[in-house]
Design a protein around this motif. Structure first.
Motif, PDB file in Angstrom:
ATOM      1  N   SER A  70     -10.113   9.831   2.329  1.00 27.42           N
ATOM      2  CA  SER A  70     -10.820   8.648   2.766  1.00 27.42           C
ATOM      3  C   SER A  70     -10.016   8.068   3.915  1.00 27.42           C
ATOM      4  CB  SER A  70     -10.897   7.655   1.615  1.00 27.42           C
ATOM      5  OG  SER A  70     -11.549   6.490   2.028  1.00 27.42           O
ATOM      6  N   PRO A  92      -1.114   2.242  -5.501  1.00 25.63           N
ATOM      7  CA  PRO A  92      -0.976   2.247  -6.946  1.00 25.63           C
ATOM      8  C   PRO A  92      -1.903   3.258  -7.621  1.00 25.63           C
ATOM      9  CG  PRO A  92      -2.053   0.219  -6.180  1.00 25.63           C
ATOM     10  CD  PRO A  92      -1.605   0.962  -4.974  1.00 25.63           C
ATOM     11  N   GLY A 110      -6.044   8.462  -0.199  1.00 27.31           N
ATOM     12  CA  GLY A 110      -7.052   8.634  -1.241  1.00 27.31           C
ATOM     13  C   GLY A 110      -7.768   7.337  -1.591  1.00 27.31           C
ATOM     14  N   ALA A 111      -8.798   7.491  -2.432  1.00 31.22           N
ATOM     15  CA  ALA A 111      -9.600   6.339  -2.840  1.00 31.22           C
ATOM     16  C   ALA A 111      -8.737   5.333  -3.599  1.00 31.22           C
ATOM     17  CB  ALA A 111     -10.753   6.802  -3.707  1.00 31.22           C
ATOM     18  N   GLY A 112      -8.924   4.078  -3.275  1.00 32.96           N
ATOM     19  CA  GLY A 112      -8.261   3.004  -4.017  1.00 32.96           C
ATOM     20  C   GLY A 112      -6.766   2.917  -3.820  1.00 32.96           C
ATOM     21  N   THR A 113      -6.247   3.488  -2.733  1.00 36.19           N
ATOM     22  CA  THR A 113      -4.793   3.500  -2.555  1.00 36.19           C
ATOM     23  C   THR A 113      -4.282   2.377  -1.651  1.00 36.19           C
ATOM     24  OG1 THR A 113      -5.117   5.140  -0.828  1.00 36.19           O
ATOM     25  CG2 THR A 113      -4.459   5.966  -2.988  1.00 36.19           C
ATOM     26  N   GLY A 114      -5.176   1.529  -1.162  1.00 39.04           N
ATOM     27  CA  GLY A 114      -4.706   0.376  -0.399  1.00 39.04           C
ATOM     28  C   GLY A 114      -4.941   0.445   1.096  1.00 39.04           C
ATOM     29  N   LYS A 115      -5.958   1.201   1.538  1.00 34.41           N
ATOM     30  CA  LYS A 115      -6.234   1.287   2.980  1.00 34.41           C
ATOM     31  C   LYS A 115      -6.829  -0.019   3.510  1.00 34.41           C
ATOM     32  CE  LYS A 115      -9.016   4.686   2.250  1.00 34.41           C
ATOM     33  NZ  LYS A 115      -8.848   4.669   0.784  1.00 34.41           N
ATOM     34  N   THR A 116      -7.790  -0.554   2.775  1.00 28.24           N
ATOM     35  CA  THR A 116      -8.391  -1.806   3.235  1.00 28.24           C
ATOM     36  C   THR A 116      -7.361  -2.932   3.205  1.00 28.24           C
ATOM     37  OG1 THR A 116     -10.552  -1.069   2.462  1.00 28.24           O
ATOM     38  CG2 THR A 116     -10.302  -3.423   2.846  1.00 28.24           C
ATOM     39  N   ARG A 117      -6.474  -2.841   2.228  1.00 28.59           N
ATOM     40  CA  ARG A 117      -5.403  -3.841   2.184  1.00 28.59           C
ATOM     41  C   ARG A 117      -4.540  -3.767   3.442  1.00 28.59           C
ATOM     42  NH1 ARG A 117      -2.203  -5.882  -2.994  1.00 28.59           N
ATOM     43  NH2 ARG A 117      -0.224  -6.473  -2.069  1.00 28.59           N
ATOM     44  N   GLY A 166       4.185  -7.491  -0.554  1.00 29.26           N
ATOM     45  CA  GLY A 166       3.589  -6.652  -1.599  1.00 29.26           C
ATOM     46  C   GLY A 166       3.223  -5.240  -1.156  1.00 29.26           C
ATOM     47  N   LEU A 167       3.559  -4.887   0.079  1.00 31.31           N
ATOM     48  CA  LEU A 167       3.145  -3.568   0.573  1.00 31.31           C
ATOM     49  C   LEU A 167       4.195  -2.515   0.270  1.00 31.31           C
ATOM     50  CD1 LEU A 167       1.882  -4.572   4.152  1.00 31.31           C
ATOM     51  CD2 LEU A 167       0.517  -4.333   2.066  1.00 31.31           C
ATOM     52  N   ASN A 168       3.756  -1.276   0.097  1.00 26.60           N
ATOM     53  CA  ASN A 168       4.741  -0.194  -0.011  1.00 26.60           C
ATOM     54  C   ASN A 168       5.178   0.191   1.412  1.00 26.60           C
ATOM     55  OD1 ASN A 168       2.973   1.765   1.066  1.00 26.60           O
ATOM     56  ND2 ASN A 168       2.120   2.232  -0.947  1.00 26.60           N
ATOM     57  N   GLU A 218     -13.270   2.432   6.716  1.00 26.80           N
ATOM     58  CA  GLU A 218     -14.124   3.595   6.404  1.00 26.80           C
ATOM     59  C   GLU A 218     -14.526   4.347   7.682  1.00 26.80           C
ATOM     60  OE1 GLU A 218     -14.300   4.269   3.382  1.00 26.80           O
ATOM     61  OE2 GLU A 218     -14.323   2.429   2.208  1.00 26.80           O
ATOM     62  N   GLN A 270       2.456   1.527   3.823  1.00 30.86           N
ATOM     63  CA  GLN A 270       1.491   0.479   4.175  1.00 30.86           C
ATOM     64  C   GLN A 270       2.116  -0.460   5.208  1.00 30.86           C
ATOM     65  OE1 GLN A 270       0.796  -1.043   0.160  1.00 30.86           O
ATOM     66  NE2 GLN A 270      -1.372  -0.505   0.356  1.00 30.86           N
ATOM     67  N   ARG A 289      -9.804 -12.202   2.019  1.00 24.00           N
ATOM     68  CA  ARG A 289      -8.414 -11.741   1.871  1.00 24.00           C
ATOM     69  C   ARG A 289      -7.546 -12.212   3.042  1.00 24.00           C
ATOM     70  NH1 ARG A 289      -7.960  -5.485  -0.114  1.00 24.00           N
ATOM     71  NH2 ARG A 289      -9.936  -5.293  -1.165  1.00 24.00           N
TER      72      ARG A 289
HETATM   73  N1  LIG Z   1       1.060  -2.116  -2.337  1.00 21.72           N
HETATM   74  C1  LIG Z   1       0.217  -2.552  -3.275  1.00 21.72           C
HETATM   75  N2  LIG Z   1       0.685  -3.122  -4.425  1.00 21.72           N
HETATM   76  C2  LIG Z   1      -0.156  -3.563  -5.374  1.00 21.72           C
HETATM   77  N3  LIG Z   1      -1.497  -3.500  -5.312  1.00 21.72           N
HETATM   78  C3  LIG Z   1      -2.028  -2.939  -4.214  1.00 21.72           C
HETATM   79  C4  LIG Z   1      -1.229  -2.427  -3.141  1.00 21.72           C
HETATM   80  N4  LIG Z   1      -2.043  -1.937  -2.180  1.00 21.72           N
HETATM   81  C5  LIG Z   1      -3.312  -2.121  -2.618  1.00 21.72           C
HETATM   82  N5  LIG Z   1      -3.309  -2.715  -3.835  1.00 21.72           N
HETATM   83  C6  LIG Z   1      -4.483  -3.056  -4.643  1.00 21.72           C
HETATM   84  O1  LIG Z   1      -5.176  -1.860  -4.975  1.00 21.72           O
HETATM   85  C7  LIG Z   1      -6.578  -2.085  -4.965  1.00 21.72           C
HETATM   86  C8  LIG Z   1      -7.238  -1.118  -3.983  1.00 21.72           C
HETATM   87  O2  LIG Z   1      -6.852  -1.461  -2.656  1.00 21.72           O
HETATM   88  P1  LIG Z   1      -7.820  -1.251  -1.403  1.00 21.72           P
HETATM   89  O3  LIG Z   1      -9.158  -1.782  -1.684  1.00 21.72           O
HETATM   90  O4  LIG Z   1      -7.097  -1.766  -0.214  1.00 21.72           O
HETATM   91  O5  LIG Z   1      -7.849   0.346  -1.411  1.00 21.72           O
HETATM   92  P2  LIG Z   1      -8.706   1.330  -0.495  1.00 21.72           P
HETATM   93  O6  LIG Z   1      -7.829   2.499  -0.235  1.00 21.72           O
HETATM   94  O7  LIG Z   1      -9.252   0.607   0.668  1.00 21.72           O
HETATM   95  O8  LIG Z   1      -9.882   1.724  -1.498  1.00 21.72           O
HETATM   96  P3  LIG Z   1     -11.273   2.471  -1.185  1.00 21.72           P
HETATM   97  O9  LIG Z   1     -10.941   3.931  -1.140  1.00 21.72           O
HETATM   98  O10 LIG Z   1     -12.123   2.093  -2.359  1.00 21.72           O
HETATM   99  O11 LIG Z   1     -11.772   1.942   0.131  1.00 21.72           O
HETATM  100  C9  LIG Z   1      -6.789  -3.529  -4.584  1.00 21.72           C
HETATM  101  O12 LIG Z   1      -6.926  -4.309  -5.759  1.00 21.72           O
HETATM  102  C10 LIG Z   1      -5.492  -3.872  -3.863  1.00 21.72           C
HETATM  103  O13 LIG Z   1      -5.201  -5.261  -3.915  1.00 21.72           O
END
Ligand SMILES: Nc1ncnc2c1ncn2[C@@H]1O[C@H](COP(=O)(O)OP(=O)(O)OP(=O)(O)O)[C@@H](O)[C@H]1O
Ligand SMILES: [Mg+2]
Length: 350
Positions: free
Chosen positions: A313, A306, A54-61, A33-35, A248, A38, A97
């Motif tokens: 961040s 996404p 950026g925020a919410g772009t999947g770093k923690t993932r 599921g990763l781009n 973070e 990632q 996770r």
């Molecule tokens: N490649 C991907 N495909 C689909 N969904 C994804 C993908 N990467 C991350 N997500 C989803 O996007 C959401 C945000 O991911 P995540 O928490 O990892 O982002 P983040 O960059 O750590 O956010 P923050 O800036 O809030 O710390 C989560 O629901 C995650 O499952």
């Protein structure tokens, strides 16, 4: 200097290409599921990696998947991974996770937690080396203020003019910068009670020891002292932690950074006493933009997830080498953090 952010990934995945399809077919399900960015960050297991997006772009993932990947490849056992988050909630979420990806192995990840939780755990094991007993108590803010009031009274300092709460804030600030009483510059203490701040700080620390207690700031400060004064203890943790991952990372304060840097040094590198506040006085100072200090060897990955978004961040995932800290010279201004966020860090080999 080439901009590492603009370098092509080492293994670009051409969408729809035969090679890409073959790789996707062979990949473990947690990678699917990763781009591509990632995935590159997850699979780059040698050397330090900084993920900046950026925020919410999947770093923690990326961070959680990277842990799953390390475990599933057998590159480290669960107890050999140090993974740090800023909140207990984030730690729980991360464990959940990872558990979903690799199954029950995650139960045995004793070193996934907040800086404080991990700091307490290490300190309890070696309490006697820093003048505490294993069952030391952790003071809350009210206890801390009460204790400081007693110290102000003992020094005949007017608490109305020099409030204990203000002193607590000053001492906390010193602790967050990794400074013991004898490391605080005289000039810095001039502002409180006609320059008696350092004396009060020393008296406060002595009183805590008598009470067999620590405050929150001590959890890391005493860890740093422990590591600096007992090289064999530090070596034990350096050898244990084959991978260090920090979510973070941009929000780490100096004490957290020093603690990570001590743990991230290889045990064969120079003794930790060389790493000190003399070289690293404050985060503002080390985060001064400098084009000389680049990303020599460290890897950066820009993750476009996404959510998109352009606020900065960062976090770093590594084994951290003996590290210096530097803003990324190639970072486009659009993703530079605002000063209010306290600068950002990149671990690079020194
Ligand atoms: N490649 C991907 N495909 C689909 N969904 C994804 C993908 N990467 C991350 N997500 C989803 O996007 C959401 C945000 O991911 P995540 O928490 O990892 O982002 P983040 O960059 O750590 O956010 P923050 O800036 O809030 O710390 C989560 O629901 C995650 O499952
Ligand atoms: Mg996150």
């Amino acid at each position: 200097m080439p901009d590492p952010l603009k370098q092509a990934p080492t293994a670009p995945l051409a969408p729809g290409g035969i090679a890409a399809r073959a790789r996707a077919a062979a990949a473990p399900p947690y990678l699917a599921g990763l781009n591509p960015e990632q995935r590159e960050a997850v699979e780059a297991l040698d050397g330090p990696v900084l993920v900046l997006a950026g925020a919410g772009t999947g770093k923690t993932r990326v961070l959680t998947t990277r842990i799953a990947h390390i475990l599933s490849l057998g590159r480290a056992r669960p107890a050999e991974i140090l993974a740090v988050t800023f909140t207990n909630k984030a730690a729980r979420e991360m464990k959940r996770r990872i558990g979903e990806m690799v199954g029950e192995t995650v139960e045995g990840m004793p070193w996934l937690g907040t800086f404080h939780a991990i700091g307490v755990k290490i300190l309890r094991r070696h309490a006697e080396l820093v003048g505490l007993k294993t069952n030391f108590t952790i003071l809350d803010t009210d206890d801390q203020i009460r204790l400081m009031k007693q110290l102000l009274e003992a020094e005949n300092i007017d608490e109305k003019r020099w409030p204990a709460r203000v002193l607590a804030g000053i001492i906390d600030g010193w602790k967050n910068r990794g400074l013991l009483p004898d490391q605080v510059k005289r000039g810095e203490a001039a502002a409180f009670a006609d320059g008696r701040g350092i004396k009060l700080y020393a008296a406060y620390q002595a009183r805590l020891k008598t009470l067999n207690a620590v405050d929150f700031g001590d959890l890391l400060l005493e860890n740093i002292r422990l590591f600096r004064e007992h090289a064999e203890v530090l070596r034990q943790y350096q050898q244990r932690f084959r991978f260090i991952l920090v979510d973070e990372y941009q929000d780490t304060n100096v004490a957290q950074y020093l603690w990570l840097r001590l743990l991230g040094q290889s045990s064969s590198s120079p003794p930790p006493t060389e790493v000190g506040p003399a070289r690293l006085r404050s985060l503002d100072e080390v985060a001064e933009p400098s084009l000389e200090r680049g990303s020599a060897g460290g890897r950066s990955a820009r993750v476009s997830g996404p959510g998109g978004g352009d606020s900065a961040s960062t976090y770093a995932a590594s084994p951290l080498p003996p590290a210096s800290v530097s803003p990324h010279p190639g970072l486009p201004s659009a993703v530079r953090p605002s000063p209010s966020r306290g600068g950002w860090l990149q671990a690079v080999p020194s």
